[in-house]
Structure formats: C-alpha cells, structure tokens
Design an enzyme around this catalytic site. Structure first.
Site, PDB file in Angstrom:
ATOM      1  N   LYS A 185      41.167  40.053  36.912  1.00 35.12           N
ATOM      2  CA  LYS A 185      39.776  39.715  37.230  1.00 35.12           C
ATOM      3  C   LYS A 185      39.583  38.306  37.810  1.00 35.12           C
ATOM      4  O   LYS A 185      38.529  37.695  37.665  1.00 35.12           O
ATOM      5  CB  LYS A 185      38.846  39.899  36.004  1.00 35.12           C
ATOM      6  CG  LYS A 185      39.004  41.173  35.238  1.00 35.12           C
ATOM      7  CD  LYS A 185      39.318  42.396  36.035  1.00 35.12           C
ATOM      8  CE  LYS A 185      38.188  42.937  36.872  1.00 35.12           C
ATOM      9  NZ  LYS A 185      38.660  44.111  37.674  1.00 35.12           N
ATOM     10  N   HIS A 207      50.160  41.101  37.705  1.00 34.20           N
ATOM     11  CA  HIS A 207      49.387  40.354  36.701  1.00 34.20           C
ATOM     12  C   HIS A 207      50.326  39.786  35.626  1.00 34.20           C
ATOM     13  O   HIS A 207      49.852  39.277  34.602  1.00 34.20           O
ATOM     14  CB  HIS A 207      48.378  41.272  36.004  1.00 34.20           C
ATOM     15  CG  HIS A 207      47.170  41.634  36.817  1.00 34.20           C
ATOM     16  ND1 HIS A 207      46.537  40.754  37.661  1.00 34.20           N
ATOM     17  CD2 HIS A 207      46.442  42.778  36.866  1.00 34.20           C
ATOM     18  CE1 HIS A 207      45.481  41.359  38.212  1.00 34.20           C
ATOM     19  NE2 HIS A 207      45.404  42.576  37.742  1.00 34.20           N
ATOM     20  N   SER A 244      33.966  39.372  33.369  1.00 34.90           N
ATOM     21  CA  SER A 244      34.399  40.378  34.330  1.00 34.90           C
ATOM     22  C   SER A 244      35.334  41.390  33.652  1.00 34.90           C
ATOM     23  O   SER A 244      35.225  42.605  33.875  1.00 34.90           O
ATOM     24  CB  SER A 244      35.108  39.695  35.504  1.00 34.90           C
ATOM     25  OG  SER A 244      35.524  40.635  36.461  1.00 34.90           O
TER      26      SER A 244
HETATM   27  S1  PPS Z   1      41.870  43.204  39.061  1.00 34.06           S
HETATM   28  O1  PPS Z   1      41.414  44.511  38.517  1.00 34.06           O
HETATM   29  O2  PPS Z   1      42.393  42.358  37.992  1.00 34.06           O
HETATM   30  O3  PPS Z   1      42.785  43.329  40.175  1.00 34.06           O
HETATM   31  O4  PPS Z   1      40.519  42.521  39.573  1.00 34.06           O
HETATM   32  P1  PPS Z   1      40.407  41.293  40.582  1.00 34.06           P
HETATM   33  O5  PPS Z   1      40.401  41.803  41.962  1.00 34.06           O
HETATM   34  O6  PPS Z   1      41.370  40.232  40.217  1.00 34.06           O
HETATM   35  O7  PPS Z   1      38.982  40.708  40.228  1.00 34.06           O
HETATM   36  C1  PPS Z   1      37.784  41.426  40.380  1.00 34.06           C
HETATM   37  C2  PPS Z   1      36.679  40.398  40.452  1.00 34.06           C
HETATM   38  O8  PPS Z   1      36.715  39.753  41.742  1.00 34.06           O
HETATM   39  C3  PPS Z   1      35.460  39.952  42.387  1.00 34.06           C
HETATM   40  N1  PPS Z   1      35.656  40.039  43.840  1.00 34.06           N
HETATM   41  C4  PPS Z   1      35.142  39.145  44.711  1.00 34.06           C
HETATM   42  N2  PPS Z   1      34.442  38.017  44.507  1.00 34.06           N
HETATM   43  C5  PPS Z   1      34.054  37.328  45.611  1.00 34.06           C
HETATM   44  N3  PPS Z   1      34.321  37.699  46.880  1.00 34.06           N
HETATM   45  C6  PPS Z   1      35.051  38.825  47.124  1.00 34.06           C
HETATM   46  N4  PPS Z   1      35.317  39.193  48.368  1.00 34.06           N
HETATM   47  C7  PPS Z   1      35.498  39.604  46.003  1.00 34.06           C
HETATM   48  N5  PPS Z   1      36.208  40.740  45.860  1.00 34.06           N
HETATM   49  C8  PPS Z   1      36.290  40.981  44.551  1.00 34.06           C
HETATM   50  C9  PPS Z   1      34.936  41.245  41.766  1.00 34.06           C
HETATM   51  O9  PPS Z   1      33.571  41.415  42.010  1.00 34.06           O
HETATM   52  C10 PPS Z   1      35.293  41.008  40.307  1.00 34.06           C
HETATM   53  O10 PPS Z   1      34.485  39.991  39.710  1.00 34.06           O
HETATM   54  P2  PPS Z   1      33.120  40.254  38.917  1.00 34.06           P
HETATM   55  O11 PPS Z   1      32.764  38.927  38.300  1.00 34.06           O
HETATM   56  O12 PPS Z   1      33.374  41.298  37.899  1.00 34.06           O
HETATM   57  O13 PPS Z   1      32.114  40.665  39.956  1.00 34.06           O
END
Ligand code: PPS
Length: 299
Positions: free
Chosen positions: A48, A108, A138
């Site tokens: 996340k 991860h 998240s």
């Molecule tokens: S995972 O399942 O661990 O691979 O998830 P991960 O991709 O690391 O994290 C998901 C969170 O990243 C946010 N996200 C973004 N934020 C800003 N800009 C972009 N382009 C973007 N893409 C993904 C996503 O919304 C999750 O955060 P939260 O706070 O839940 O919205």
C-alpha cells in the site's frame, strides 16, 4: 477462473519471523531459489505504498510512453509479483521464469527475505516508502476487500496488529528501515510516495536518471498524465478490476481508493494518534529516515 473458498481469509504463517500468506509459506523454497537477472528492475515496497503507481510509471518508461502498449495486459502480468502464489491462479516465480528480459518485478518482501540471487545479479531496485499512518489506513481497507488476507477486525484491532507487525509482510518499521540501509550496498533508488504526490514531474525525472533513460518533454507529459490517480483509477489494466471478484471485492473498497496523503486524519482518533506517535518515536529511534505525514495542498 475458480477461486476455492478454502484459500480465503486464512491465518498467516510465520516465514523466518515474517507473517506471510499460507500459500507463499508452503512454496517458500521456490521463492528463495528465484533467479534474478542483471537487467531486471526490482520494484520493492511495503504493501500500500505506491507499488502500482511506480509500476505503471516504469512500464511507461520502458515502452517510450506508448499508452496502447502499456494497456497490452494487466499490471499483474506486466510487472509480476515475485513471491505471490495463489494456488491454481497465480505463481509469480513461474511467470517471471517465462518472461523475456528486461523484466520489471514487484516484491513486498522485507530485505532480509530477498532471494540471494537479487544481490548477486546487481540488478537495479526502486523502493517506494509511504508514511506509516496512511499505509495503515490503506492496508485496513485493502484487508477488507482483498480476501486472501485474514479478517481485519475493527479499525482499532487492525491498527494494533499493524503496529505489532502482525500483518502480511510484517513490520512496516523494519521494512522501511531495512531497505533504507540496503541502499548503501545495492543500486537502489529510494523514493517517497509523499514526494511523488507533491511533485510527480520531479520524481519522474529522478527515476529517468536512475534508469539512464532520456525521453522527450512530450513523453514526460504523457507519462505524467497516464499515471495520474484519475487515469489509473479508470484504466482496467491498472485498477485491479481484472482480479476475480472472489479475491478482490471493489464494492467493499476499491483498490484505487483515494490516492492522497494525510487520509489517516479521517481515521485515527486523538487517542490512537497519541499512542501511535509514542510507539513510532520508540521504533524509529536511531533511524535517519524521516516521513511526512501529510503534504501541503497544491496551489
Ligand atoms: S499493493 O496492493 O500493496 O500493491 O498496493 P499499492 O499499489 O502499493 O498501493 C495502493 C495505494 O496507492 C494508491 N495509488 C495511487 N496514489 C496516487 N497516484 C496514483 N497514480 C496511484 N495509484 C495507486 C492507491 O489508491 C492506494 O492508496 P489508498 O490510500 O488506499 O487510496
């Protein structure tokens, strides 16, 4: 694709002190023997923290900003999740073994569990870290919608588990610090989600320099547009809507949830925040890492 009920909401299993999904623990030897290649790019994160975001950015760079090319497949096939094993559905190691170079790989794993071949291969690594409070929020939402995880319990119960490192991939504190130390001995670019939110262009330029790629201003603009939260949220190859509904229920909470910094303020009570801060100070004592818990509003 049939998802067996028996693989959902199972308890985690300890692998060298780190709680992991049972399916990963059962095939751990396969993960340990993963063979990295010198021209791999490893994208390492605590869950996340912006994995999907940086993955889409890197795929755009590798494909010279060609949006259609980046929509060739889901993000899980373009940047496979190395250690992920979902019986009958996904095997990251096998998928990567069959993938031609140059490969972009998601992990991860905390640094101490990284397959030995990664260090030996000297492949480049991009690590993205995000502040612990936003990660906890998240992750809590993700636990609810992604049913491979055990039941999260209440927010208060989940936060307790997060602080104790009793969540998938273990302690956030150990993860961010372990990888921070590793940047001294591996070719590693350490990025922060908050910096990417604050100035996506500046951070994209850092990634380009690290990958030794030169692109035109037009491509920079295309990458920034295509990888914005709004675009990725509606892109079926990056918003995880391709995953079987039994595994990820977007009606509970979408994968692309909010994509902001500072959402923790809408979830932490004053008491939870005080307790968290006290424990945080203790766990991060001696670390040179600093995180921003929010970023100023863009003007
Ligand atoms: S995972 O399942 O661990 O691979 O998830 P991960 O991709 O690391 O994290 C998901 C969170 O990243 C946010 N996200 C973004 N934020 C800003 N800009 C972009 N382009 C973007 N893409 C993904 C996503 O919304 C999750 O955060 P939260 O706070 O839940 O919205």
């Amino acid at each position: 694709m049939e998802v067996k009920e028996s693989i959902l909401r199972r308890q985690l299993v300890d692998v060298h002190g780190v709680p992991l999904f049972q399916s990963i623990a059962e095939k751990w030897a396969q993960v340990e023997s993963f063979q990295a290649r010198p021209d791999d790019l490893l994208i390492a994160t605590y869950p996340k923290s912006g994995t999907t975001w940086i993955s889409e950015i890197v795929d755009m760079i590798y494909n010279d900003g060609n949006v259609e090319q980046c929509k060739r497949d889901s993000i899980t096939n373009r940047v496979p999740f190395m250690e992920m094993l979902i019986p009958g559905i996904f095997n990251g190691v096998e998928k990567l073994n069959m993938m031609p170079s140059p490969r972009c790989i998601k992990t991860h794993l905390p640094v101490q569990l990284l397959p030995k071949s990664v260090g030996k291969s000297s492949c480049k690594i991009i690590y993205v870290a995000r502040n612990a409070k936003d990660v906890a929020v998240s992750y809590y939402h993700f636990y609810q919608m992604a049913k491979l995880h055990p039941e999260p319990g209440t927010w208060d119960e989940f936060l307790e588990k997060f602080v104790e490192g009793k969540v998938v991939f273990g302690s956030w504190y150990d993860h961010v610090n372990g990888w921070w130390e590793k940047r001294k001995s591996l070719p590693l670019l350490y990025l922060f989600y908050e910096d990417m939110k604050e100035d996506p262009r500046r951070e994209l330029q850092r990634v380009l320099r690290f990958l030794e790629k030169e692109v035109t201003e037009e491509i920079v603009q295309r990458i920034l547009h295509h990888t914005s939260f709004q675009e990725m949220q509606k892109n079926p190859t990056s918003n995880y809507k391709h995953a079987p509904a039994a595994l990820m229920d977007h009606s509970v909470s979408p994968f692309m949830r909010k994509g902001i910094s500072g959402d923790w303020k809408n979830h932490f009570t004053v008491a939870q925040n005080e307790k968290f801060d006290e424990d945080y100070a203790e766990k991060m004592k001696g670390s040179t890492l600093t995180f921003r818990m929010e970023i100023p509003e863009a003007t």
